[in-house]
Design an enzyme around this catalytic site. Structure first.
Site, short mmCIF file in Angstrom:
data_model
loop_
_atom_site.label_atom_id
_atom_site.label_comp_id
_atom_site.label_asym_id
_atom_site.label_seq_id
_atom_site.Cartn_x
_atom_site.Cartn_y
_atom_site.Cartn_z
N HIS A 1 0.84 -1.20 0.00
CA HIS A 1 0.00 0.00 0.00
C HIS A 1 0.88 1.25 0.00
CE1 HIS A 1 -3.04 -2.97 1.44
NE2 HIS A 1 -3.79 -2.27 0.60
N ASN A 2 1.43 1.55 -1.16
CA ASN A 2 2.35 2.67 -1.32
C ASN A 2 1.93 3.51 -2.52
OD1 ASN A 2 3.22 1.16 -3.61
ND2 ASN A 2 4.61 0.00 -2.29
N PHE A 3 2.77 4.49 -2.89
CA PHE A 3 2.38 5.39 -3.98
C PHE A 3 2.30 4.66 -5.32
CE2 PHE A 3 3.57 8.57 -7.30
CZ PHE A 3 2.39 9.29 -7.27
N ARG A 4 3.12 3.63 -5.51
CA ARG A 4 3.04 2.88 -6.78
C ARG A 4 1.66 2.19 -6.90
NH1 ARG A 4 7.00 1.95 -10.20
NH2 ARG A 4 8.58 2.39 -8.62
N HIS A 5 1.17 1.68 -5.78
CA HIS A 5 -0.18 1.08 -5.80
C HIS A 5 -1.21 2.16 -6.14
CE1 HIS A 5 -3.81 -1.04 -4.66
NE2 HIS A 5 -4.07 -0.15 -3.72
N HIS B 1 -7.30 6.99 -2.59
CA HIS B 1 -8.04 5.92 -1.91
C HIS B 1 -7.28 5.22 -0.79
CE1 HIS B 1 -5.70 3.02 -4.21
NE2 HIS B 1 -6.24 2.06 -3.47
N ASP B 2 -5.95 5.27 -0.77
CA ASP B 2 -5.19 4.59 0.31
C ASP B 2 -4.20 5.54 1.01
OD1 ASP B 2 -6.09 2.00 0.70
OD2 ASP B 2 -4.97 1.19 -0.99
N ASP C 1 -9.07 -1.10 -7.70
CA ASP C 1 -8.30 -1.28 -6.47
C ASP C 1 -7.68 -2.67 -6.40
OD1 ASP C 1 -7.21 -0.76 -3.96
OD2 ASP C 1 -9.06 -1.27 -2.90
N TYR D 1 1.33 -8.77 4.40
CA TYR D 1 0.53 -9.69 5.22
C TYR D 1 1.39 -10.31 6.32
CZ TYR D 1 -3.59 -9.82 2.11
OH TYR D 1 -4.72 -9.53 1.40
#
Length: 493
Positions: free
Chosen positions: A227-231, A267-268, A377, A399
């Site tokens: 969950h980073n900027f690339r995502h 969104h994240d 997403d 995870y």
């Protein structure tokens, strides 16, 4: 790790007392109190001067108290100085090792992302060890929530890239390879999308404000494995691709386009790398703040509008107040829809509408937009295998970080996040079969053109992981038989 042997050697201070050089030697483990006693002893200072003096001694007592105070402060500073030197040595060595790993030729993208994450952890550790966070490191701390939100008032420094026609065309497709781009290039691609869709013109955005806003967004994504900027860029690029693939410009308004793209970008925001289940079970400040109701998604919304509240970053500054209220509510609705706990509810609602979908019905359009952001997403498996598979490694890494912490804190651990139970095929097969394919096939009813470029790759991915699982199962069975044979052979002897 990384500390040189010299950092553990005894420390020496030389004092000039009445023209004589006195030597004070103490170990790295000395407390300020120990250092104070050593200073007094080496300087031939009577012990009474650093003991508490009764008030009846008057002025002399005040001077002695003052001396004791100064001596305590000096001792504290000496102690802190040596601890900092040792920390610097350790940090320097650890950073050197991490930087060397990043520079190695042939390092996989996912390994580089892990190295970046290691560097982020190291920075956090430095902060906590030199007087930053004082809470237990096992709990997520929100004391620095807004620290990154100060905008840059100059024109952002990321260079202006001229996108080739090949890149422009590739950006519109789900096959786009997101691993080939640096952050500055991704920022320029996002900027291009806003211009290309006509959003800058529609909302009368100041182009410099758009740049500042994008930079503020990028700075407020953390260096998590997944969950980073690339995502963020992946999801936004997929949204841009679906807008073109499904011809949404002809079916939805430009305001809808702006809502879809902005929700995807935001969104994240500030995702901590630990999901809602962890937040709720660990009773983090976020879970308490949002009453266990989609804590992360509510936080992403809050950070998004914190950034937009800054005049230098407000891309909707020229939109009238009533229109902005509607845009804000729509963006919140979409970001909250990305909580996978609501997946069944949202998909079922869309299934009831899709066969008689009405673009003039606001409720239908809102439901479509919610499904579209959900698709984007979790769309990695739509992409080619060489693009999608590194994301599985990143997700499993995140995870495992969570499940390791949950085990440490005595919290429940989900089997699909447990490094001792999950494999890449087992992690993906169920998700693709029971979440991704049903959702995309439902969207396909409204947009048949996505079957070849989006749905079929999902089916191929499912088959790929099922084959891998068969191979894994066969190897496990062979190993089991080998172990049993060895055990039987040992008994016969």
């Amino acid at each position: 790790m990384g500390s040189s042997p010299s950092s553990y050697a005894p420390k020496t201070i030389y004092l000039n007392v009445d023209g004589k050089i006195q030597k004070v030697v103490f170990s790295r483990h000395c407390s300020p109190c120990d250092i104070k006693e050593l200073l007094c002893s080496s300087s031939n200072i009577p012990s009474t001067l650093y003991k508490v003096v009764p008030l009846s001694t008057g002025q002399l007592g005040e001077k002695e108290d003052m001396f004791q105070n100064v001596l305590s402060q000096v001792a504290e500073q000496f102690s802190r100085a040596f601890r900092i030197n040792e920390l610097k040595t350790e940090v320097t060595n650890r950073l050197a090792m991490l930087e060397k790993r990043v520079e190695l030729e042939g390092l996989k993208v996912v390994e580089i992302e892990k190295c970046k994450n290691d560097l982020k952890k190291l920075r956090d550790e430095m902060t906590s060890r030199v007087g930053g966070r004082v809470n237990c490191p096992c709990k997520y701390n929100f004391s620095d929530d807004g620290k990154k939100l100060t905008p840059r008032r100059d024109v952002p420094s990321y260079p202006k890239y001229t996108l080739s026609q090949e890149t422009i065309e590739a950006l519109k497709k789900p096959t786009f390879d997101v691993w080939h781009w640096e952050h500055n290039e991704m920022l320029s691609c996002l900027e291009y999308m806003y211009h290309d869709l006509g959003l800058v013109r529609e909302f009368n955005m100041n182009p410099i404000t758009l740049k500042r806003w994008l930079l503020g967004i990028q700075e407020n994504y953390r260096s998590n494995p997944f969950h980073n900027f690339r995502h963020c860029f992946c999801v936004s690029q997929m949204m841009y691709g679906m807008i073109h693939l499904c011809n949404l410009q002809e079916k939805l308004t430009l305001t809808d386009m702006g809502i879809l793209m902005t929700a995807a970008v935001c969104h994240d925001l500030d995702h901590p790398g630990y999901n809602n289940t962890y937040q709720i079970n660990a009773r983090t400040e976020l879970a308490v703040r949002y009453n266990d109701i989609s804590p992360l998604e509510n936080h992403h919304c809050a950070v998004a509008f914190q950034i937009l509240c800054l005049p230098e970053c407000n891309i909707f500054a020229n939109v009238d107040l009533e229109a902005f209220k509607q845009i804000r509510q729509a963006i919140i609705t979409l970001i909250l829809a990305t909580d996978m706990a609501r997946h069944g509810e949202i998909l079922e609602s869309f299934k009831q509408k899709v066969d008689s979908f009405d673009y003039a019905n606001e409720e239908h359009v809102t439901c479509l937009k919610m499904v579209l952001i959900k698709c984007c997403d979790i769309s990695n498996e739509v992409r080619p295998t060489e693009v999608a598979e590194p994301w599985v490694d990143c997700l499993l890494e995140e995870y495992f970080m969570q499940s390791d912490r949950e085990k440490c804190e005595g919290l429940p651990v989900a089997p699909f996040m447990d490094r001792d139970k999950v494999t890449k095929p087992t992690a993906q097969i169920g998700f693709i079969k029971f979440v991704l394919i049903p959702m995309f096939e439902t969207v396909m009813k409204l947009f048949p053109q996505i079957e070849e470029i989006m749905v079929q790759p999902l089916r191929d991915s499912r088959d790929h992981y099922e084959e891998l699982k068969q191979i894994d199962d066969a190897m496990t069975e062979a190993q089991k038989k080998k172990t049993e044979n060895m055990s039987l052979g040992g008994k016969k002897k």
